[in-house]
Design an enzyme around this catalytic site. Structure first.
Site, PDB file in Angstrom:
ATOM      1  N   ARG A 298       0.742  -1.187   0.086  1.00 27.76           N
ATOM      2  CA  ARG A 298       0.094  -0.122  -0.115  1.00 27.76           C
ATOM      3  C   ARG A 298       0.892   1.469   0.112  1.00 27.76           C
ATOM      4  O   ARG A 298       0.614   2.500  -0.706  1.00 27.76           O
ATOM      5  CB  ARG A 298      -0.893  -0.143   0.980  1.00 27.76           C
TER       6      ARG A 298
ATOM      7  N   GLU B   5      -9.460   6.174   7.240  1.00 24.49           N
ATOM      8  CA  GLU B   5      -8.193   6.211   7.226  1.00 24.49           C
ATOM      9  C   GLU B   5      -7.704   7.429   6.478  1.00 24.49           C
ATOM     10  O   GLU B   5      -6.680   8.207   6.891  1.00 24.49           O
ATOM     11  CB  GLU B   5      -7.376   5.031   6.442  1.00 24.49           C
TER      12      GLU B   5
END
Length: 777
Positions: A319, A729
């Site tokens: 990621r 997030e």
């Protein structure tokens, strides 16, 4: 008042307060270790290694076993199944046997009548060690070539060729610190074995299905012989995605061996010393650009400190690698990544899951380009945004996914206008001209964050809904509540879909015997996945109820509408029957009033070997403007004002979403300005308490904090639950604006420096050093 009762009476489900709000403020909300203890419950305490790396030569538990109140001392030899809690690589023994790999790793667990007895007895376990050389940082791991896995790569174009012809080429290095989760409730699990031999686990876990599976594997049982419940968590932030598993396994092992119920709850010091953190990263980068700051090539090498075991480091690194671009297009990109093996606690998931470490590298590159060229950073940022309809195309990421529903330009323009950025930037410059020892800075940064699990198979969810004959409804789904408001949003989805008030609904604790094979509540997907599964279950029930209602209303099914706690006719709303009447009639007609729902996110694929695919269902966008003031004599900064504009789509609950945005920003602020992990030369964590590890306090949050939800001007291209978007997030990375504002203030102490190096976290000491460098230059 029952804290689990949802007796709010509001017409608009999006206006619900947090479903546990009353329980939170009154203390009536029950967490794992606050349940009524069963008769004879035991407690455990670890025998922890005093070395970061050592062989275990001798282990003698007899002195502890002889102490009054001690029931057992568990070692690796007591594990009937597999001594492993690693989820990707099986490299993580629950109890160390012949070798310890970090300071504080357990070599045994004492089981006793209470925690005090277990703790006292743990000190009497005799362990002899042979200390071995330890690797305690990324640079040492690189020199030793100590890596968990081979390097990962993502490549687009030819970065080397583009760098060779670029008008401007810069290079740099950035160290990004880790971060302690510092959830209010530490790791906790209760375990018992019932009369049928089923292991019952209640755990403060974000991933009950995985906790269930790990417990089963450790005990050598089929997964169906273990039930795991998650009542609620006092915070998680990723720290309870995998790292709850070994503690649940220890409690279950103790219960299995003793035949008695067992509790485990780490105290704050133990929790901080034994559990992993956000991964520290080292980035080495080169960038090529034109004279106006347009990116032409980026070459980035990322090194993540994985700690002693692999844990979730591969997807965390992945990621990070797909987020080094943040919101910026670059035609030639090479990103390589390695996971360093160190003798520290195994680092793990943390809000953003590697994304923040990737994004900050991208922002570092943009900032250094702008400063080197003497251009305003916000202009260079905007110049490099992904855009639709350009020729050549600049709407596709370096991993091959098109940036659809790209609101960045529109959102950015609104953020600049709403914050009065241009005028305040001029005011900041005027302020700095008049003061020598105190300077201000203002900055704006964007976020483009991909929403979905990196691993495609995790993008699925289930739900189970029961309607009872009195019209009350029980809702089960696979997500877990950790204070983020997921249950509140699920109540809104169920109420909105069924057309009933929330007072009819009762949401149940997450349990693997209700909804099996669930994914972790993580990756900002909790509402997306579970909301869609719940909506499917509710729509199934409506499909069954609609013909019943049509019969009662003497009309056709397609003319029946459910809403306002009733069923009525679309062309004649005054003709209606209550929801309860429909339910009673359905039961009388032997219509099933229970339904499951399942959802899997469509269109996702990812090839880790090529570094290409469509790993995300959509992107969330946002921007933040931060203004700071820095004291040149101390390096202390004050955050004066924050303006946030964030894209949550059509919010399921604006109050919950704004809370998540502001909370995420503050947590990011801590990561980047004050939270600093320090280890001793022997690998011992020095910052293992609130007295030594500084999280943001009330005084760190500006009085002038302005948060707004972006109102999109076009319909979404993806089918998301009631048009909403994930929010957990992405806002954390908006705090990068605070770091860049600090850098602007630091630069003002010099004479238009062409480079300003600023550590992350930018603690007062780091800011003071940076000021010294620009003054000296």
């Amino acid at each position: 008042m029952n804290p689990h009762r949802h007796d709010q009476r509001v017409d608009d489900p999006s206006q619900l307060r947090h479903e546990s709000a009353v329980g939170h403020v009154t203390g009536r909300a029950i967490y794992t270790d606050e349940q009524y203890p069963p008769l004879g419950m035991l407690s455990v305490w670890p025998v922890a290694s005093p070395h970061a790396h050592a062989r275990v030569l001798r282990l003698d538990v007899a002195p502890a076993l002889s102490m009054p109140g001690v029931e057992a001392v568990l070692t690796a030899a007591d594990i009937p199944g597999e001594n492993n809690s690693g989820t990707i690589l099986h490299d993580e023994p629950v109890i160390a046997s012949d070798r310890v790999s970090f300071h504080g790793q357990s070599v045994a667990w004492v089981v006793a009548k209470d925690e005090a007895t277990a703790r006292a007895a743990a000190a009497h376990v005799v362990v002899e060690y042979e200390p071995l050389p330890a690797i305690l940082d990324i640079e040492s791991a690189c020199r030793a070539e100590a890596f968990h896995l081979p390097p990962a790569r993502i490549v687009r174009g030819d970065a080397d060729a583009a760098l060779a012809v670029a008008a401007v080429v810069l290079k740099g290095e950035l160290h990004v610190g880790g971060q302690e989760h510092f959830y209010l409730e530490t790791q906790a699990s209760w375990a018992s074995v019932d009369s049928e031999g089923v292991v019952q686990v209640t755990s403060s876990t974000q991933h009950p299905s995985e906790t269930q599976a790990i417990v089963a594997h450790v005990l050598g049982l089929p997964v169906s012989q273990v039930v795991c419940r998650s009542l609620r968590m006092g915070g998680g932030f990723g720290g309870k995605e995998t790292q709850a598993n070994p503690y649940a396994a220890v409690a279950a092992l103790a219960a299995w061996r003793t035949g008695k119920p067992v509790r485990i709850k780490l105290d704050r010091g133990l929790d901080m010393r034994m559990t992993g953190k956000r991964h520290p990263f080292l980035a080495r980068w080169r960038v090529g650009c034109s004279r106006d700051g347009t990116l032409q090539a980026i070459d980035v090498a990322l090194f993540a400190d994985g700690g002693w075991s692999c844990d979730l480091s591969p997807p965390v690194l992945s990621r990070a690698m797909v987020h080094v671009d943040n919101a910026y297009f670059c035609p030639n990109v090479r990103v390589t990544g390695l996971i360093c093996r160190t003798h520290l606690p195994s680092n793990t998931a943390f809000r953003g899951f590697g994304g923040p470490q990737g994004v900050i590298v991208g922002e570092e590159i943009i900032e250094q380009v702008a400063r080197h060229l003497g251009l305003p950073a916000h202009e260079v940022r905007e110049r490099n945004f992904y855009r639709d309809g350009e020729n050549p195309p600049c709407d596709t990421t370096h991993y091959g996914q098109r940036v659809i529903d790209n609101h960045m330009q529109e959102l950015w323009s609104q953020a600049l206008e709403r914050s009065d950025f241009a005028a305040r930037r001029a005011q900041t410059a005027a302020f700095n001209r008049e003061r020598r020892s105190c300077k201000r800075g203002i900055a704006i940064t964007p976020i483009k964050f991909g929403i979905s699990f990196n691993k495609t198979e995790y993008n699925q969810a289930g739900a189970l809904v029961h309607i009872y004959t009195d019209g009350s409804i029980q809702v089960n789904h696979g997500g877990t509540e950790m204070g983020q408001g997921l249950h509140t949003k699920m109540l809104a989805v169920a109420a909105r879909t069924l057309g009933v008030p929330v007072s009819r609904l009762r949401i149940m604790p997450t349990s693997t015997d209700k909804v099996p094979n669930t994914s972790a509540t993580a990756a900002s997907t909790g509402a997306d996945l579970n909301g869609r599964a719940l909506k499917v279950a509710c729509e199934t029930l409506l499909m069954r109820l609609r013909p019943v209602a049509a019969g009662l209303l003497e009309s056709t099914e397609d003319n029946v509408v459910f809403g306002h706690d009733a069923a009525f006719l679309h062309n004649s709303p005054q003709h209606r029957v209550t929801f309860v009447e429909v339910v009673k009639a359905a039961y009388a007609q032997r219509v099933s009033l229970s339904a499951t729902g399942f959802y899997r996110t469509p269109g996702l694929h990812w090839d880790p070997a090529s570094g290409k695919g469509n790993p995300f269902y959509y992107f969330a966008f946002g921007a933040a403007v931060c203004e700071v003031e820095v004291d040149g004599d101390t390096g202390v900064h004050r955050l004066l004002r924050v303006d946030i504009l964030h894209d949550v789509g059509d919010s399921l609950n604006p109050g919950i979403d704004i809370g998540q945005i502001e909370g995420g920003f503050v947590q990011g602020l801590g990561w980047l300005t004050c939270e600093e992990l320090r280890f001793a030369a022997d690998g011992r964590l020095l910052t293992d308490a609130p007295s030594t590890y500084k999280i943001p306090a009330l005084g760190d949050v500006p009085e002038d904090f302005r948060t707004a939800l972006f109102q999109r001007s076009r319909a979404p291209a993806t089918d998301v639950v009631f048009g909403s978007k994930a929010v957990g997030e992405p806002p954390l990375m908006l705090a990068i604006a605070a770091r860049e504002a600090i850098r602007e203030a630091v630069a003002a102490f010099g004479h238009a420096p062409r480079r300003v190096e600023l550590a992350a976290p930018a603690t007062p000491e780091a800011i003071f050093r940076a000021i010294g460098q620009v003054r000296g230059g």
